[in-house]
Enzyme design. Structure first.
Site, short mmCIF file in Angstrom:
data_model
loop_
_atom_site.label_atom_id
_atom_site.label_comp_id
_atom_site.label_asym_id
_atom_site.label_seq_id
_atom_site.Cartn_x
_atom_site.Cartn_y
_atom_site.Cartn_z
N TYR B 232 0.79 -1.11 -0.13
CA TYR B 232 0.13 -0.21 -0.05
C TYR B 232 0.97 1.12 0.12
CZ TYR B 232 -4.15 -2.65 1.01
OH TYR B 232 -5.39 -3.67 0.98
N HIS B 414 -17.83 -2.59 2.99
CA HIS B 414 -16.73 -2.73 3.71
C HIS B 414 -16.67 -3.80 4.89
CE1 HIS B 414 -12.82 -1.70 5.40
NE2 HIS B 414 -13.55 -1.62 6.59
#
Lengths: 620, 620
Positions: B232, B414
């Protein structure tokens, strides 16, 4: 065009009950030409349709059928004795006219049509997009119109009924006025009804019968059928003194001609051997005059219900009767269903037993599976499909069955009024292996002894798990287990050989764990339930506030708590061993639901009713 | 026969990683004749297949597709850059190669075949009895072989995958050796992988864009992608000082050429306005060097995931950014997925924002639905599909929404790692009305902002019910709600307009009722659980003995106990009112599961693979 007159209402005592309007159409001339499919050759032989049942109480509609397992198809022959402007015939989950699967013959007076239809949740008819009732022919005879059609067990059309083992609720309706379209039929305004049958009869080869076979008829002595909707008639019979042990190897119904639509079911019971004599009563079973002692005549020797044929024991076994240690007294019970309240009808129906003194290799036995009759097993009110399960554990079969096992060849399912499905499954080493008997459309009003399609071998260590599904939507308080008509049972009487000492293999939840449930409900719901020990289990169930939590937790309890086993030689004598707080059998592998096979050649799509030239139907 | 050479492995840095055996087949001459269906006209235009995604990390297989809702069909164009002896392409529930639905192209070196196949629970391939991947053509080009085929969303073949809204797990495999039959393919021995996409993209008309539209690119500054499977990357950017309020009306991905298979997803976050400045970090998000303050950059401005296209706001709304009261700092986060551990690859991918100073009628807003992040909502270990439900109640929407309602036009689901399905449903007056967003193959590794097929209007008094399904089969202790990666969430971020003060509409079970649950478990299971008040909720969950009863009762509790509502203006500020011990919304009518429409003309039955003349494939 050949002409056809109505065949004069032979069995027509219901004449007075018809509506005035329908009198209009009584005499009709039917000009009959079949365009579609002519019957090949002549009329089908009776043996082509071995099973027969009247649909309505007057016998205007008579259904015969046969079953082809290789083709997975049922052929129906429907005799319509007094054709007016058509009829409906079909099947639905429990005999309702909503969400039903129907074959419809309708006429506007000029043209007639046959089609596969379905009714929606409001009972409105629709032509089916896939035509699965296939008309094979129609034939005029003096007795009426014969319609011949076929239906695959499974059509894979979601609007169609899936024909399964066990009870099928057949429905019928009679069109007494011309209708201009299928959609115009007002299903709630027509003369209609239901009939329960086992459509998928097992395909059993009849065993050879011995030459010394004798028969004995137990029949009602020319009684007058009461003019009431429901009558249970009791008639006591006596075997000759010194009648030695025989084997019953077969039995069949004896029905008085003309009463085929009235005799609903019949059973022969043997009385308890502990009493030397029984009064020879002949009268309604619920009469105040019925002697108390007849309640001790409960051992089933034979049972028949509408649509059933002769019952044959397997060639290795027979049902013992007579001889020392068994009562000479028998009780015949006939259930008359007389909704049109015919008066003065005489009847001598009953059961003909075929027996032999050349005893077969094995005595047959009857064993009770399922739940103990105790209030600890209860169903909350307002449930549409609550499940209770009774276990016959490996520990009990280990102890009570011979090493070579037993063979179950027939089964009679039993619940009281809330019962909707009953299934018994055989499990071995934690894996479900075989369905012993399943009726997913079970009705407490139709309890037959059914031959199994396949004999089921049960060995020591096997488990027999019986699951009953109940509907209590019409009740406002809990339904507990017990003997009362508003209490419930979950039983499968299995018929097997060789006979063993095991008469009862049933279970119930451990009462200590049920007590924990009441405590839990009590605490969770702020002390609304009285769990004082002096209060009875039914009282405790009646005081439970049936919110979703208390319902869910009861289900969880029944599928978790240990059980108390009844592994009994007779209703009072247990096999030696520890039977309290036994673990629930654990199932690691379930049987798969069979995936219905679809017919190789579905009917025409989209909807197309078949025109039938029945000539001009007219009012007289 | 036209001849075809392999096109030389253009993006082929994975060469070293291939097995030695596969080197054998690198250079093949492909003689290509299409017998079956020639492509009509010339090669299809790019606009015929608006959606494109690389299947494998090397980009050897590239899938383009389009969706026809009137025909309920997907057309696929698969580019095979380096054809060897065939390939597998298909779909399965979660990307597994067992129980998968596959289109297979295979060759024995002489003859080639295309067919619809399925794999069983052991991964063994079988030809499907109904051929539903329909080959429409194949075409040779310099870059490789194009296969064109179609598949109906629903085939009504039980062996086939049902293409639904939400995530679809695509699987692929490359056949590097000749195979003599479909059955001979050893699916576990081949080069294979999975790719997640939203196949059924919504069919949205692109709103008109204003002439004063400007763009801003937030891209990684020519970084070196780390040679690790997962990175990331965090890159901070700053808006010019005094940048006034604008509306973002569209955004799209900017992907460095050649890195299409590595850039998995990207998000742009706005930082919290409460801090005047943020450090301009550029590096891995999990680096120890990353400044703590970057955790305050969490307000999503834009999100893109592989296979997604440009995101357009509805013409009535735009996402506000800039101006007083909003931070000038933005954080770009890029997720690189580099399973082949390429080294030294440079990248400048990111997101291009399109914005205007001509503000649209409405500011768009984002609202959180689902469960509060609290340990009171927990999942027992060893569950394959445990359901938790979060509520946005009528009382909250009544208070917080304008009379004219709001319009939800996009949604981002999510959960953390145990999430498997997420569904939000709109209920009004106790009746479920509409699915807001549903992903029955949800993966926590693929969280896109998705445009809704239909804008959903939500009015005061409506209820929004979000249901998450979790799998904890690999866990040995309870998974509680919370922020940790091994804790769970159940959230639907809905994008809507006009913006309101309501930022959070979420629930959790009432803690008092959970305490009753622990007490109950305690008593029922003979005091194994410590319910002393000083013990934390997670500790209490960890000490529950997870027998079937305790699991079942937890489910019953969650579907019965009252809830604590978070009806909040921001994460800390509630709307005024009583939000504790609120009743669960009651649903009297559920939405029906849609019955899949079957294709009007199913493929040929029974199985018949289509022969393809690809010439002789040979080892070089």
């Amino acid at each position: 065009l050949p002409s056809m007159q109505t065949s004069g209402c032979k069995p027509c005592p219901s004449f007075k009950l018809r509506e005035v309007a329908s009198m209009y159409f009584t005499m009709i001339a039917v000009f009959l030409v079949i365009l579609v499919v002519a019957l090949q050759g002549s009329a089908p032989r009776e043996s082509d349709f071995p099973y027969k049942v009247p649909l309505d109480p007057q016998g205007l509609l008579e259904l015969s059928w046969n079953v082809s397992y290789p083709e997975q198809t049922v052929h129906f022959q429907l005799l319509v004795r007094d054709l007016k402007f058509g009829l409906l015939f079909g099947m639905s989950d429990r005999g309702e006219f909503e969400n039903a699967d129907l074959a419809v013959l309708w006429s506007d007076g000029h043209n007639s049509y046959f089609g596969d239809a379905w009714s929606d949740t409001k009972g409105q008819l629709h032509m089916d997009s896939q035509q699965d009732y296939q008309l094979l022919g129609a034939r005029r005879a003096t007795e009426g119109l014969y319609l011949l059609f076929r239906r695959a067990f499974s059509t894979c059309d979601p609007k169609d009924y899936l024909i399964e083992d066990g009870t099928v609720h057949l429905i019928y309706g009679i069109l007494e006025k011309p209708v201009h379209s299928l959609q115009a039929i007002n299903i709630s305004a027509i003369h209609r009804g239901l009939q329960r049958v086992q459509l998928l009869k097992p395909n059993i080869t009849i065993p050879e019968l011995p030459s010394d076979m004798k028969t004995m008829e137990l029949t009602a002595p020319n009684i007058v059928i009461p003019s009431e909707e429901t009558t249970y008639w009791c008639y006591m019979a006596e075997l000759p003194a010194g009648f030695p042990k025989h084997h019953i190897i077969m039995y069949e119904p004896v029905i008085t001609a003309g009463n085929e639509a009235l005799v609903h079911h019949m059973e022969v019971f043997q009385c308890a051997a502990e009493f030397d004599s029984f009064p020879l009563y002949n009268g309604p079973c619920d009469s105040k005059m019925k002697p108390e002692r007849l309640n001790y005549c409960r051992h089933v020797l034979a049972a028949w219900a509408m649509g059933a044929q002769a019952f044959y024991y397997p060639e290795e076994a027979g049902l013992a009767f007579g001889g020392p240690g068994s009562s000479r007294y028998l009780r015949l019970e006939v259930h008359y269903h007389n909704p049109l309240m015919f008066k003065g009808r005489r009847d001598s129906s009953g059961i003909r037993l075929y027996y032999t003194s050349t005893l077969r290799r094995h005595d047959a036995g009857i064993m009770e599976l399922g739940l103990v009759y105790t209030p600890v097993m209860a169903i909350p009110p307002g449930e549409d499909a609550f499940i209770l399960t009774g276990y016959c554990t490996d520990k009990c079969t280990q102890l009570a069955l011979p090493a070579a096992g037993i063979r179950i060849f027939a089964s009679q399912l039993h619940t009281h009024l809330a019962g909707r499905k009953v299934v018994t499954v055989l499990s071995r080493d934690g894996r479900e292996r075989q369905v012993v008997n399943a009726d997913r459309h079970y009705s407490p009003h139709f309890q037959e002894i059914r031959m199994l399609k396949e004999v089921v071998a049960v060995f020591p260590g096997d488990e027999l798990i019986t699951t009953c599904t109940y509907n209590t939507e019409d009740r406002s308080r809990a339904t507990v287990g017990g003997f009362g008509i508003l209490e419930e049972m979950c039983v499968n009487y299995v018929h097997y050989y060789p006979q063993t000492q095991l008469e009862l293999c049933k279970s119930a939840v451990d009462p200590g764990y049920l007590h924990r449930y009441f405590n839990l409900v009590n605490r969770f719901n702020d002390e609304e339930v009285c769990t004082c020990p002096q209060v009875s289990v039914p009282q405790q169930f009646f005081s439970v506030p049936w919110n979703t939590f208390n319902r869910d937790v009861l289900k969880s309890l029944y599928s978790f708590a240990p059980i108390s086993m009844h592994c009994n030689k007779s209703s009072a004598v247990r096999f030696p061993g520890e039977w309290e707080k036994q673990p629930l059998p654990s199932i690691t592998e379930r049987l798969r639901e069979p995936v219905p096979r679809c017919p190789p050649t579905p009917g025409p799509r989209p909807a197309a009713p078949v025109p039938l030239d029945l000539g001009k139907l007219r009012r007289d």
